[in-house]
Write a protein that holds these residues in place. Structure first.
Motif, mmCIF file in Angstrom:
data_model
loop_
_atom_site.group_PDB
_atom_site.id
_atom_site.type_symbol
_atom_site.label_atom_id
_atom_site.label_comp_id
_atom_site.label_asym_id
_atom_site.label_seq_id
_atom_site.Cartn_x
_atom_site.Cartn_y
_atom_site.Cartn_z
ATOM 1 N N HIS A 81 0.839 -1.199 0.000
ATOM 2 C CA HIS A 81 0.000 0.000 0.000
ATOM 3 C C HIS A 81 0.875 1.250 0.000
ATOM 4 N N HIS A 82 0.437 2.263 -0.745
ATOM 5 C CA HIS A 82 1.230 3.485 -0.878
ATOM 6 C C HIS A 82 0.385 4.703 -0.531
ATOM 7 N N GLN A 83 0.942 5.878 -0.795
ATOM 8 C CA GLN A 83 0.307 7.129 -0.391
ATOM 9 C C GLN A 83 -1.053 7.333 -1.056
ATOM 10 N N ASP A 84 -1.179 6.940 -2.318
ATOM 11 C CA ASP A 84 -2.469 7.064 -3.008
ATOM 12 C C ASP A 84 -3.518 6.154 -2.367
ATOM 13 N N ASP A 85 -3.092 4.935 -2.008
ATOM 14 C CA ASP A 85 -4.013 4.024 -1.323
ATOM 15 C C ASP A 85 -4.481 4.623 -0.004
ATOM 16 N N GLN A 86 -3.555 5.262 0.699
ATOM 17 C CA GLN A 86 -3.912 5.886 1.971
ATOM 18 C C GLN A 86 -4.922 7.011 1.754
ATOM 19 N N ALA A 87 -4.702 7.825 0.718
ATOM 20 C CA ALA A 87 -5.623 8.925 0.421
ATOM 21 C C ALA A 87 -7.015 8.383 0.094
ATOM 22 N N GLU A 88 -7.074 7.309 -0.696
ATOM 23 C CA GLU A 88 -8.366 6.701 -1.027
ATOM 24 C C GLU A 88 -9.063 6.195 0.237
ATOM 25 N N THR A 89 -8.288 5.587 1.133
ATOM 26 C CA THR A 89 -8.860 5.052 2.366
ATOM 27 C C THR A 89 -9.435 6.165 3.229
ATOM 28 N N VAL A 90 -8.669 7.245 3.382
ATOM 29 C CA VAL A 90 -9.131 8.365 4.219
ATOM 30 C C VAL A 90 -10.391 8.990 3.634
ATOM 31 N N LEU A 91 -10.408 9.219 2.317
ATOM 32 C CA LEU A 91 -11.592 9.804 1.680
ATOM 33 C C LEU A 91 -12.790 8.867 1.784
ATOM 34 N N PHE A 92 -12.561 7.594 1.566
ATOM 35 C CA PHE A 92 -13.636 6.604 1.628
ATOM 36 C C PHE A 92 -14.265 6.589 3.024
ATOM 37 N N ARG A 93 -13.425 6.602 4.052
ATOM 38 C CA ARG A 93 -13.945 6.565 5.415
ATOM 39 C C ARG A 93 -14.583 7.900 5.803
ATOM 40 N N LEU A 94 -14.052 8.982 5.265
ATOM 41 C CA LEU A 94 -14.670 10.285 5.511
ATOM 42 C C LEU A 94 -16.099 10.305 4.991
ATOM 43 N N LEU A 95 -16.293 9.752 3.803
ATOM 44 C CA LEU A 95 -17.628 9.738 3.201
ATOM 45 C C LEU A 95 -18.562 8.774 3.917
ATOM 46 N N GLY A 138 -6.688 6.264 8.826
ATOM 47 C CA GLY A 138 -6.269 5.491 7.662
ATOM 48 C C GLY A 138 -5.615 4.180 8.047
ATOM 49 N N MET A 139 -4.781 3.687 7.146
ATOM 50 C CA MET A 139 -4.092 2.417 7.378
ATOM 51 C C MET A 139 -2.828 2.663 8.198
ATOM 52 N N PRO A 140 -2.615 1.912 9.268
ATOM 53 C CA PRO A 140 -1.385 2.084 10.043
ATOM 54 C C PRO A 140 -0.182 1.548 9.278
ATOM 55 N N ARG A 141 0.967 2.121 9.542
ATOM 56 C CA ARG A 141 2.178 1.625 8.880
ATOM 57 C C ARG A 141 2.470 0.193 9.317
ATOM 58 N N PRO A 154 5.670 -0.764 4.132
ATOM 59 C CA PRO A 154 6.865 0.088 4.030
ATOM 60 C C PRO A 154 6.741 1.223 3.017
ATOM 61 N N PHE A 155 5.822 1.127 2.046
ATOM 62 C CA PHE A 155 5.709 2.140 0.987
ATOM 63 C C PHE A 155 4.622 3.183 1.268
ATOM 64 N N LEU A 156 4.134 3.253 2.500
ATOM 65 C CA LEU A 156 2.976 4.085 2.776
ATOM 66 C C LEU A 156 3.245 5.577 2.580
ATOM 67 N N GLU A 157 4.488 5.998 2.581
ATOM 68 C CA GLU A 157 4.819 7.408 2.385
ATOM 69 C C GLU A 157 5.310 7.692 0.965
ATOM 70 N N THR A 175 -0.434 18.929 -3.858
ATOM 71 C CA THR A 175 0.128 18.243 -2.678
ATOM 72 C C THR A 175 -0.959 17.559 -1.845
ATOM 73 N N VAL A 176 -2.092 17.225 -2.471
ATOM 74 C CA VAL A 176 -3.216 16.690 -1.711
ATOM 75 C C VAL A 176 -2.875 15.372 -1.010
ATOM 76 N N LEU A 177 -2.005 14.540 -1.600
ATOM 77 C CA LEU A 177 -1.656 13.271 -0.963
ATOM 78 C C LEU A 177 -0.954 13.506 0.373
ATOM 79 N N LYS A 178 -0.003 14.447 0.377
ATOM 80 C CA LYS A 178 0.708 14.743 1.617
ATOM 81 C C LYS A 178 -0.216 15.396 2.632
#
Length: 447
Positions: free
Chosen positions: A134-148, A158-161, A173-176, A223-226
């Protein structure tokens, strides 16, 4: 569809941003790579082989064939071939996702994920580590999905490291790192990977966010992912503080038998009550209900009259009130079957652990102690030399909740009750010098 070539990168072509998270892993225990065949997991496998192949615990890959896509078998074959070319053992597990009971496409995603993580837990060896790409884009999708979905701070973290999983742990390891960083490296090195055709189907919620929503957000805010990552980290800190507060409140309101005292619970504020209940349910490994109105549920649980029996029903459990105490009761656990205690060997029986142990040198005559639930009509003599009492009446006097009475372990010897849960044990089998020379030890698994 297979994309890219198959040549290995030179050692100098590896960016440190990809290798540093892997090199930071503790050098112990077996390592398992979750290999889907997609671009991100292929990069993770190559990176792990490059810098972790000499790990003392060994390195292997695990591919799960969900048997949902037309190219599922081709993807499995690709993963086997890739691992063989890299000299890595490849474990393959096929799962059957119950499509008929998933409630649509969103339900299919959830069912596939549950099946996948069951395999992960079973495959992890003691002290092992499962790496997921899982990477930064996956994390962004997870946060948005749960927000909605209306999630609170814990969900928006989101997803813990890393987190515990089965007998080991899961690490991302690729979450950032962004998808663009991984894809750029994969393209420059000529890797091959398999594209999952379902990833383009925007009927799935995550795909809709990935292909429709996030591209627009990136255009407006590059910079929306960060930014989302920082928000997730802030929510994670908030969730940790909320858990710490819940632990403190639990110490204040917990009853001796593992429940929550209603009078003390009612003294907390509404948000504190909600925070404690959500934490308490989560600590039992149960899914926390996504209730629209916790205020009404809390008011009913804490404020209903003594003649009422309010409940909060969740997935696999019921929160019940009895004599001023809230209890978390499993609604799916079957009643244990009757059995005999084996001397010196602990017996796990539902939520209990019972042991028949010798106090002195074991005599030739070993007691035959039967373990079961109430069968009806049992009597016990709680005071030596006193009258016998009906077990049913005695349990009511001890304020044992009705649902607990049906699950209590009752131990009998030749039809005589010698122990009832951890509420009472006959002097024959209790104390420093039990009359029979054997002691019954009863322990309960609770908070």
């Amino acid at each position: 569809m297979t994309t890219g070539g198959n040549r290995r990168p030179a050692a100098s072509s590896w960016p440190d941003s990809l290798l540093a998270p892997l090199r930071a892993l503790p050098d112990d225990g077996p390592l398992l790579i979750a290999l889907s065949g997609g671009m991100d997991s292929v990069v993770l496998l190559h990176a792990a082989v490059h810098c972790l192949a000499e790990r003392p615990g060994g390195l292997a890959a695990l591919h799960i064939n969900h048997q949902l896509q037309p190219n599922a078998d081709d993807c499995e074959a690709f993963c086997r071939e890739l691992c063989a070319s890299l000299g890595v053992s490849c474990q393959v597990t096929r799962v059957t996702v119950p499509q008929g009971a998933t409630g649509g496409r969103g339900g299919l995603e959830v069912a596939a994920r549950e099946a996948r993580y069951q395999v992960f837990e079973a495959a992890l060896a003691e002290g092992g580590t499962l790496l997921m790409a899982h990477h930064q884009d996956d994390q962004a999708e997870t946060v948005l999905f749960r927000l909605l979905r209306g999630s609170g701070p814990a969900g928006l973290a989101g997803m813990p490291r890393q987190r515990p999983l089965g007998r080991g742990r899961l690490v991302r390891p690729f979450l950032e790192l962004s998808r663009q960083q991984l894809q750029g490296h994969a393209a420059s090195t000529g890797y091959r990977w398999v594209e999952d055709p379902s990833n383009q189907d925007t009927g799935f919620d995550r795909n809709f966010l990935r292909h429709r929503v996030l591209p627009l957000l990136k255009q407006r805010w590059p910079t929306v992912l960060k930014r989302l990552q920082r928000s997730a980290e802030g929510c994670d800190e908030g969730a940790q503080l909320a858990a710490s507060l819940a632990r403190l409140h639990h110490q204040q309101v917990a009853s001796r038998d593992g429940g929550l005292r209603v009078a003390e619970l009612a003294r907390l504020t509404g948000p504190e009550q909600k925070n404690l209940l959500r934490w308490w349910i989560g600590q039992r490994g149960l899914p926390v209900p996504e209730r629209q109105d916790w205020r009404a549920a809390l008011a009913e649980l804490t404020g209903a009259g003594e003649d009422r029996q309010p409940e909060l029903v969740g997935q696999g459990f019921v929160l019940r009130r009895y004599r001023g105490t809230l209890y978390l009761v499993s609604s799916e656990q079957p009643l244990p079957q009757p059995c005999w205690l084996e001397p010196g060997r602990p017996t796990r029986w539902g939520d209990w652990c019972l042991t028949l142990e010798p106090v002195v040198a074991p005599s030739k005559q070993i007691p035959k102690i039967r373990l079961s639930t109430r069968q009806g009509g049992e009597r016990l003599r709680p005071d030596p030399g006193g009258p016998s009492r009906a077990l049913k009446t005695w349990l009511q006097e001890q304020a044992v909740p009705p649902w607990e009475r049906a699950r209590l372990p009752v131990l009998t010897e030749l039809g005589e009750v010698v122990a009832v849960g951890d509420f009472w044990i006959s002097p024959k089998y209790a104390g420093a010098a039990p009359e029979r020379g054997w002691r019954i030890v009863v322990e309960r698994y609770c908070d």
